[in-house]
Design a protein around this motif. Structure first.
Motif, mmCIF file in Angstrom:
data_model
loop_
_atom_site.group_PDB
_atom_site.id
_atom_site.type_symbol
_atom_site.label_atom_id
_atom_site.label_comp_id
_atom_site.label_asym_id
_atom_site.label_seq_id
_atom_site.Cartn_x
_atom_site.Cartn_y
_atom_site.Cartn_z
ATOM 1 N N PHE A 276 11.063 35.403 -0.599
ATOM 2 C CA PHE A 276 10.970 36.671 0.125
ATOM 3 C C PHE A 276 10.693 36.472 1.607
ATOM 4 N N CYS A 277 10.528 35.222 2.036
ATOM 5 C CA CYS A 277 10.462 34.947 3.466
ATOM 6 C C CYS A 277 11.719 34.241 3.925
ATOM 7 N N GLN A 278 12.575 33.874 2.946
ATOM 8 C CA GLN A 278 13.790 33.125 3.256
ATOM 9 C C GLN A 278 13.485 31.915 4.136
ATOM 10 N N SER A 345 11.719 35.700 7.570
ATOM 11 C CA SER A 345 12.234 37.073 7.564
ATOM 12 C C SER A 345 11.786 37.721 6.265
ATOM 13 N N ASN A 347 10.842 40.116 3.292
ATOM 14 C CA ASN A 347 11.417 41.225 2.549
ATOM 15 C C ASN A 347 10.326 41.773 1.649
ATOM 16 N N GLN A 349 9.236 43.371 -0.919
ATOM 17 C CA GLN A 349 9.478 43.961 -2.234
ATOM 18 C C GLN A 349 8.286 43.691 -3.147
ATOM 19 N N ASN A 425 6.659 49.138 -5.894
ATOM 20 C CA ASN A 425 5.715 48.950 -4.796
ATOM 21 C C ASN A 425 4.500 49.857 -4.952
ATOM 22 N N TRP A 501 17.582 38.361 -5.075
ATOM 23 C CA TRP A 501 16.635 38.124 -3.983
ATOM 24 C C TRP A 501 17.099 37.014 -3.060
ATOM 25 N N ASN A 502 18.280 36.491 -3.323
ATOM 26 C CA ASN A 502 18.766 35.353 -2.545
ATOM 27 C C ASN A 502 17.841 34.142 -2.697
#
Ligand SMILES: [Cu+2]
Lengths: 533, 205, 94
Positions: A276-278, A345, A347, A349, A425, A501-502
């Motif tokens: 989630f931070c890529q 970056s 995200n 979620q 959330n 979520w990539n």
């Protein structure tokens, strides 16, 4: 929808057995993972109801809804269910079973049939544990720790409860054994130990504890049973035994047991944060090694539960010293997670939100753990609700929130559908608020002298108990929001892509939900599992 | 379940089975380890009673049982070597010998325990409650540890018998003997524990 | 067949080890029957340790197993020794 794809997902697969038997007789690690999830969710619900019952009893001083003996039964059952049936199998049995083979590129665990047997053993042990509540002798009233000599004397059904703990321990051992062999033997060609994602690393470390620490408590419980049956005096001072020895043997397992639950929890967080931070995880090797370090040092700190037991002075400072040392690798992980977020970056979620809450609650739980690990303050707050607050911050705030994080993270992979992101959330936020309202006041009144395991208290603690009750109710609302959203998602949610979520680890390279045999062809192993280029 | 069995990936992994058995042996070692820890604590607290207690046991019976277990450990090792050399007949004979020796061990144990029971010395007996604390603990540990060990002998016998029938049926053979090897490993564990139990219970005085 | 992973222990080796184990059994009975005081425990455990080592190395084929397995077995014994040692930090000073 699923007809268009040419694969058969593990959910739709029709094997030798049909319907429900296709599940409970399945050896598919993914189906077993879901079976564990459902069983543990049920146990958690029962345990949580008991917890709420305690909070209601504590709403006013004196007797509110039950008598002292009933209260003793409730907190014992709450502890036994939550520890042995929820948090110890929790993360490793649910997500370990489902995702360990996927993440290391294997088609199943090393011993699938043993895996199925393990689930059955867990269910058998759980039935025993629940049965102990309904026997004529009445529910055990020793607390989940079964401390001697009281546990050798009380007339309640201690034998059934300890047998249950023994059986559940056996299930835990077999899970650990299966995972260790899986990691050693079934990594996909080209995947070395240091190419593994960090969740398998955490499982590996936890599995060793499950394997090596559980037998010690197993034999201890058998000794306790024989002591009750035959009047043997292992732990009864009247017969020459030593109750402190019981505490030693019990905590030789039960301290490392904390790491059985928290290591996989840390593993989940370590997967969620980079995704989630890529960003590549900061300090991969430090995190991997720190898992092993926690497991190793964690074996030798058990005495910090016994500072007031009459243990020797030398042992007290020794255990205190080691307790401070074992905090170091845990802190390393926290620093690495935060460093990973830096300039990522992000995200925001639900999985990441839960991970953030995990870090926050884990830091509170961990630092209060150091207060308890130092001898002088420990003697002050031992057996007060300060301790209760501390271990709920670690076990529930830590392990529980990590479980929720993992559940929301891997949900689309497990069910092939997505839940409502916004509702998820909100669920997380409500749970977080409820949790802190429930447990933080207990630190304060514990520090002021509110004992744990009492159904009564002085009026001056009323304010905190009231806040805690409100927190407990909010917590329950949070559960319903979370579970309702997930159940709805599993049934009617939008179809999830393979990699929503990539993420970069191997489980995201297969379709959602995964096909029966996970990988149609040998997966391509990257030397860096967290490569976000 | 059979859902995997039709598929190519279900290959045999002997190393995994062996590692699994070793890991299980580790848990057994720590199971008994907990008892050895209890033994060492109580022994350090009641050295005289433990000394006197051990004098009550017959070194001869203990020594005979030690020899029996050592021979059985060797015979099961021979059974494994034999199957690896494709000597099925010798392997089966050796397995039977091992099971026979295990039974002999239990018979010996039966008489040893029987004599104690005869004197009113058994867990839960009145005499046990009247003993002084050190003696009480020594005999409690004696019955508990040798009893648990005997339970492992029985489990080992069952495993060896299963191996015997698998060899007989041709399921365990020269190029597929993991079941026998693991049963043998388990049996050696039983021997290994006795190697430590014997001096601690019978000898040290 | 996976010859490279399975070393076959010759009958002769097994026989020799058995005889050596007999010898140590005899030795430990003899030594513990003479009074050495506190030394008796040490000697008896030492001999048991040697016997255990032989069983592990030859009967259980550890000698020909991978380094990993050897390390793991050693780790288990070290773990147990440390647990006993640390427990005695309490009992020795109480
Ligand atoms: Cu602890």
């Amino acid at each position: 929808m699923r007809k268009e794809t040419k694969y058969v997902s593990y959910l739709d697969y029709e094997g030798q057995y049909k319907g429900i038997f296709g599940w409970i007789f399945s050896t598919d690690h993914k189906r077993l993972g879901l079976l564990y999830l459902y069983a543990i969710a049920l146990f958690f619900f029962v345990g949580a109801i008991l917890g709420l019952t305690m909070r209601v009893e504590l709403a006013t001083p004196g007797e509110t809804i039950m008598k002292a003996q009933a209260y003793n039964g409730v907190f014992t059952v709450h502890g036994v269910i939550m520890i042995f049936m929820v948090v110890i199998p929790g993360l490793s049995a649910v997500f370990g079973n489902f995702f360990l083979p996927l993440m290391i590129g294997a088609k199943d665990v090393a011993f699938p049939k043993l895996n199925r047997l393990t689930w059955w053993i867990l269910i058998a042990g759980s039935i025993l544990a629940i049965a102990s509540q309904f026997l004529r002798e009445g529910p055990p009233d020793t607390g989940w720790t079964f401390y001697a000599p009281y546990s050798t004397k009380t007339g309640t059904s201690v034998i059934i409860a300890t047998t249950a703990a023994f059986v559940l321990g056996f299930a835990s051992i077999l899970t650990g054994l299966n995972f260790i062999v899986t990691i050693h033997r079934l990594r996909a060609p080209g995947m070395k130990f240091f190419n593994m994602p960090l969740f398998p690393w955490a499982l590996y470390a936890a599995s060793w504890i499950q394997l090596l620490a559980t037998p010690v408590v197993g034999i201890t419980l058998v000794m306790l049973i024989f002591e009750r049956l035959f009047g043997i005096g292992f732990f009864n001072p009247d017969l020459g035994g030593d109750p402190i020895l019981f505490q030693h043997l019990f905590w030789i397992y039960s301290h490392p047991a904390v790491y059985i639950m928290i290591l996989p929890a840390m593993g989940v967080i370590t997967e969620v944060i980079p995704t989630f931070c890529q960003r590549r995880i900061y300090g991969y090797k430090a995190i991997a090694i720190s898992s092993l370090a926690i497991a190793a040092v964690g074996f030798f700190v058990w005495g910090h539960h016994m500072y007031t037991s009459g243990m020797s002075e030398q042992a007290r400072w020794f255990f205190s010293l080691l307790t401070f040392i074992v905090a170091v690798p845990s802190a390393i992980k926290v620093f690495n997670w935060i460093a990973t977020m830096y300039r990522g970056s992000i995200n925001l979620q639900a999985p990441f939100l839960y991970a953030l809450f995990f870090i926050f609650l884990f830091i509170i739980g961990g630092t209060t753990g150091l207060i308890l690990g130092a001898v002088a303050p420990n003697v002050q707050v031992h057996d007060t609700s300060f301790v209760v607050a501390h271990f709920h911050y670690i076990i529930f705030g830590g392990m529980g929130f990590a479980f929720f994080s993992g559940l929301h993270y891997w949900f689309p992979k497990m069910y092939g559908r997505m839940y409502n992101l916004k509702a998820a959330n909100w669920g997380a936020i409500i749970l977080f608020i409820g949790f802190n309202l429930l447990y933080f006041p207990q630190f304060i009144i514990g520090y002021q002298g509110m004992p744990r395991r009492y159904y009564d208290y002085l009026p001056q603690f009323q304010w905190a108990q009231t806040i805690s009750l409100i927190g407990g109710i909010i917590l329950f609302i949070g559960f319903f929001v979370m579970v309702g959203n997930l159940v709805r998602g599993a049934k009617k949610g939008a179809i999830a892509p393979a990699n929503p979520w990539n993420g970069t680890t191997l489980e995201w390279t297969v379709p959602s939900p995964p096909p029966v045999e996970n990988f149609d062809e040998d997966p391509i192993i990257k030397s860096d599992p967290y490569d976000y280029k | 379940m059979s859902q995997h069995e039709n598929h190519a990936f279900e290959h045999r992994d002997d190393e995994a089975k062996k590692l699994g058995m070793w890991l299980f042996i580790f848990t057994e070692l720590l199971l008994f380890g907990g008892l050895f820890l209890v033994y060492s604590i109580f022994r350090s607290q009641y050295p005289d009673s433990f000394h006197e207690g051990s004098l009550e046991l017959s070194v001869t019976i203990g020594a005979i049982n030690t020899i029996i277990l050592l021979v059985s450990s060797a015979s099961v090792a021979v059974a494994l070597t034999a199957i690896q050399k494709n000597n099925t007949k010798l392997s089966m004979q050796m397995l039977l010998l091992t099971v026979f020796l295990a039974a002999a061990f239990l018979v010996n144990k039966y008489f040893e325990w029987g004599a104690k029971f005869h004197h009113g010395l058994y867990p839960g007996s009145e005499l046990m409650q009247l003993l002084d604390r050190g003696h009480h603990l020594y005999f409690s540990l004696y019955f508990f540890m040798t009893g648990l060990h005997a339970l492992h002998i029985i489990i080992g016998m069952i495993l060896l018998l299963i191996s015997y029938f698998k060899v007989k049926a041709g399921k365990v053979k020269m190029d597929d003997f993991m079941h026998l090897e693991n049963a043998a490993l388990y049996w050696h564990l039983v021997d290994l524990i006795w190697i430590f139990l014997f001096p601690l219970m019978y000898l040290i005085s | 067949m996976s010859e490279h992973t399975h070393h076959i222990t010759p009958y002769k080796t097994l026989g020799i080890i058995l005889v050596v184990l007999f010898f140590f059994t005899f030795l430990t009975i003899e030594i513990t029957s003479i009074h050495l005081g506190a030394l008796t425990v040490t000697v008896a455990l030492l001999i048991a340790g040697v016997k255990g080592f032989l069983v592990l190395s030859y009967f259980m084929h550890l000698k020909h197993e991978s380094l990993l397995l050897k390390i793991l077995v050693a780790m288990v014994f070290v773990l147990f020794a440390l647990i006993v040692l640390i427990t005695f930090i309490d009992y020795a000073f109480r």
